[in-house]
Structure formats: structure tokens, C-alpha cells
Design an enzyme around this catalytic site. Structure first.
Site, mmCIF file in Angstrom:
data_model
loop_
_atom_site.group_PDB
_atom_site.id
_atom_site.type_symbol
_atom_site.label_atom_id
_atom_site.label_comp_id
_atom_site.label_asym_id
_atom_site.label_seq_id
_atom_site.Cartn_x
_atom_site.Cartn_y
_atom_site.Cartn_z
ATOM 1 N N GLY A 9 0.806 -1.155 -0.086
ATOM 2 C CA GLY A 9 0.050 0.145 -0.256
ATOM 3 C C GLY A 9 0.896 1.283 -0.195
ATOM 4 N N ASN A 10 1.956 1.248 0.937
ATOM 5 C CA ASN A 10 2.813 2.379 0.761
ATOM 6 C C ASN A 10 3.534 2.906 -0.367
ATOM 7 O OD1 ASN A 10 4.784 0.455 1.208
ATOM 8 N ND2 ASN A 10 6.091 1.782 2.353
ATOM 9 N N LYS A 122 -12.504 -11.790 4.378
ATOM 10 C CA LYS A 122 -11.529 -10.766 4.210
ATOM 11 C C LYS A 122 -12.451 -9.331 4.164
ATOM 12 C CE LYS A 122 -8.666 -8.268 1.715
ATOM 13 N NZ LYS A 122 -7.559 -7.429 2.617
ATOM 14 N N LYS A 206 -3.091 -10.584 -2.638
ATOM 15 C CA LYS A 206 -2.062 -10.174 -3.580
ATOM 16 C C LYS A 206 -0.634 -10.865 -3.475
ATOM 17 C CE LYS A 206 0.984 -6.443 -2.513
ATOM 18 N NZ LYS A 206 1.063 -6.635 -1.024
ATOM 19 N N LYS A 268 2.147 -12.296 3.424
ATOM 20 C CA LYS A 268 3.696 -12.210 2.653
ATOM 21 C C LYS A 268 4.653 -13.409 3.170
ATOM 22 C CE LYS A 268 2.926 -7.267 3.526
ATOM 23 N NZ LYS A 268 2.141 -7.220 2.155
#
Ligand code: ADP
Ligand code: MG
Length: 305
Positions: A9-10, A122, A206, A268
Site C-alpha cells: 500500500g505505501n 476478508k 495479492k 507475505k
């Protein structure tokens, strides 16, 4: 070298920013120049998250009284176009016109039997009161759950990615030197039916989708860029320890111990483990701001076979 880079996101919005186009452009241009200076002559595939952008679109749909709400697959397609366009433009600028970039609307195959369809978890979109939530649920058929952070939020299934349907096209494009932006927001989840592929109301993680893409493309390196300097055990607790280099099996045992929460570092870590186990190559998780240092082994967490 062929590298798959998954942007968090960043890369698009920083903490405290409201999401104005000029903020997005500034961050995305910065991200693109870091990528261009780190991988000047490599085959580069960029994937990205879309949580805040999909949240924004869902919020707009909710405010657009009297207009039908669009489905999740269309919201995902919109964000792939939105962020893909920005990345594509910024990447070509960052490479000073020496490389072309293209955005590919990507679909991710999932199984209709995936257990997540029976148990959507989610969170997507904004926070609502119990009354608002039941109204929306009656109007659009959305499922709501109470969010531990407060209020009610829509939940959708998060099925496991089984295939990235455009990976062969991506392979051809990167071979010809094109930088490809794909699998945005985990790709649009589709299932196989007797009539062909059909979208489902779900969100694929993702990082897991990017990991599968990196495996399918036989990438030499898989990089997950986020807003922390790597993977820590005892994160935020006494005895916090940042891992610089870790074997996939060792990381898996930390994962099983519950060191990494589901909505953030968990996927992740799992994405890195899956890539490393399948390819026997290295995955790195670390901070976008320290991408060059990560490549030198001076920052981030390198996951090795
Ligand atoms: P992104 O949006 O960049 O894809 P997330 O925000 O979902 O990523 O996840 C990154 C966040 O995970 C970090 O900001 C950090 O607060 C959190 N986190 C949770 N557990 C850990 C851990 N064990 N080690 C490092 N970060 C962790
Ligand atoms: Mg985040």
C-alpha cells in the site's frame, strides 16, 4: 535477471495521506524511480495491492443512491486500470523512455470448492453501524461481520490462487523487454464453469497471487515491498527480533507458531515460503524505501531454500 516485485500500500499512499491524485503520483513516481535505478537492465514484473482504492470505490457505490452497486470483479478491474495506468506512465518516465511498460488486466483462477466461500473473512470497504450494515445487506446481498477494530464491515471470501491466467502473455512481453504491471489486487478471481470463466465475489491475496506468478514465470527473484524493514519474530513485543536471512522451513515453523497475523505479514511470509520452496531461489521481504539496500543484503528479510 527476471524479478517479480509486489508493491504494498505505501508504494501508492503513505500514512496520513488522504489519497488525492497528486499524492498518488508523487509516491508512484518515487516507487518507479527506485525500481528503475535498482533494475536498469532486468526483466521486471510489477504487481500491486489495491485495498484502499477498492475501499474507495465501494464507498462511492454506497453513496451513489439509486444507482446499482457494481460487483467486486468490476471494482478490481477498475483499480487494475487506475493503478496500472499510473505505474505504467511513471515507470516509462523513470526509465527515461528506454523501456516500454504495459498494464495487463489479470485474472486469477480459483476453485469454487475453496473453503473460504463458506467462510468469508476478508474485510473490504468502510465501517458501518449494525443498522446500516443490515440495510446494505438487504439491498445488495453483501455479507457483514463485526471488525475487531470497531463497527461492521463487508467480508468477502479470500480463495487460494490456483493459476494466473495471463502468465504466458506476461512471459512473452517481458522477454521482449517490456515492463509488465499485472495481477493488481491479486488479480480478478474467476472460476471455470461449463459456460467458460466466470468472476466470483471474492478477493485473492495479492502476495499469494504474486508468489504464484513468480513461480509460473520462473523468476530469479521475488521481492515483496511493504512499510516495515522486514519480518520480525515477537513483532512489537519484548524480544522483538528482525530476521535478516532465514531458511524457508525455519520461517514456516515461526508461521505455524502464529508469529504473523493473517491480514498483514502472514500472507507475505506464506507467499515467500511458497516461492522459495517451488523454485529453490530467494525471496526478499522489506521496506520499499530500502530497496537498494535489500539487494545488497543490508536490509530486509531474505528467505532462502
Ligand atoms: P502492505 O499493505 O504493504 O502489503 P500490510 O500493511 O498488510 O502490507 O502488512 C505490513 C504490516 O505487517 C507492517 O506494517 C507491520 O505492522 C505488520 N506486521 C505484523 N506482524 C509482523 C511481523 N512479525 N514482522 C513485521 N511486520 C509485521
Ligand atoms: Mg498496508
Amino acid at each position: 535477471m527476471r524479478v517479480v516485485i509486489a508493491l504494498g500500500g505505501n508504494a501508492i499512499l503513505r500514512k496520513g495521506e488522504s489519497g488525492r491524485p497528486e499524492e498518488q503520483w508523487r509516491n508512484i513516481r518515487r516507487t518507479a524511480s527506485l525500481i528503475a535505478s535498482t533494475f536498469p537492465n532486468d526483466e521486471v514484473i510489477i504487481t500491486h495491492g489495491n485495498g484502499p482504492q477498492v475501499g474507495y470505490l465501494l464507498e462511492i457505490m454506497n453513496l451513489a443512491k439509486g444507482y446499482p452497486a457494481q460487483s467486486m470483479d468490476l471494482a478490481n478491474a477498475m483499480t487494475q486500470g487506475w493503478l496500472g495506468f499510473m505505474l505504467q506512465a511513471a515507470v516509462e518516465d523513470a526509465f527515461k523512455g528506454t523501456r516500454r511498460a504495459v498494464t495487463l488486466i489479470t485474472r486469477t483462477l480459483v476453485s469454487p470448492q475453496d473453503p473460504s466461500f463458506k467462510n468469508p473473512t476478508k474485510y473490504v470497504g468502510g465501517y458501518f453501524s449494525k443498522e446500516e450494515a443490515s440495510k446494505l445487506s438487504a439491498e445488495f446481498g453483501w455479507v457483514f461481520k463485526e471488525d475487531p477494530r470497531g463497527g461492521y464491515r463487508r467480508v468477502v471470501p479470500s480463495p487460494e490462487p490456483m493459476d494466473i491466467l495471463e502468465s504466458d502473455i506476461i512471459d512473452g512481453l517481458v522477454k521482449s523487454g517490456v515492463i509488465v504491471i499485472s495481477t493488481g489486487g491479486g488479480g480478478i478471481p474467476v472460476i471455470k464453469t461449463s459456460e467458460g470463466l466466470r468472476p466470483v465475489e471474492a478477493v485473492v491475496d495479492k502476495d499469494l497471487a504474486s508468489s504464484l506468478l513468480a513461480v509460473k514465470l520462473k523468476a530469479d527473484l521475488f521481492i515483496i515491498l511493504t512499510d516495515v524493514k522486514g519480518v520480525a519474530i515477537n513483532f512489537g513485543k519484548p524480544g522483538e527480533l528482525w530476521l535478516r536471512e532465514v531458511r524457508a522451513d525455519e520461517l514456516e515453523s515461526y508461521y505455524r507458531r502464529g508469529e504473523f497475523p493473517p491480514g498483514s505479514m502472514g500472507p507475505k511470509v506464506l507467499a515467500a515460503i511458497k516461492y522459495v520452496s517451488a523454485t529453490r531461489r530467494t525471496a526478499i521481504i522489506g521496506s520499499l524505501d530500502e530497496l537498494p539496500e535489500m539487494l545488497r543484503g543490508a536490509s530486509g528479510t531474505a528467505v532462502k531454500p
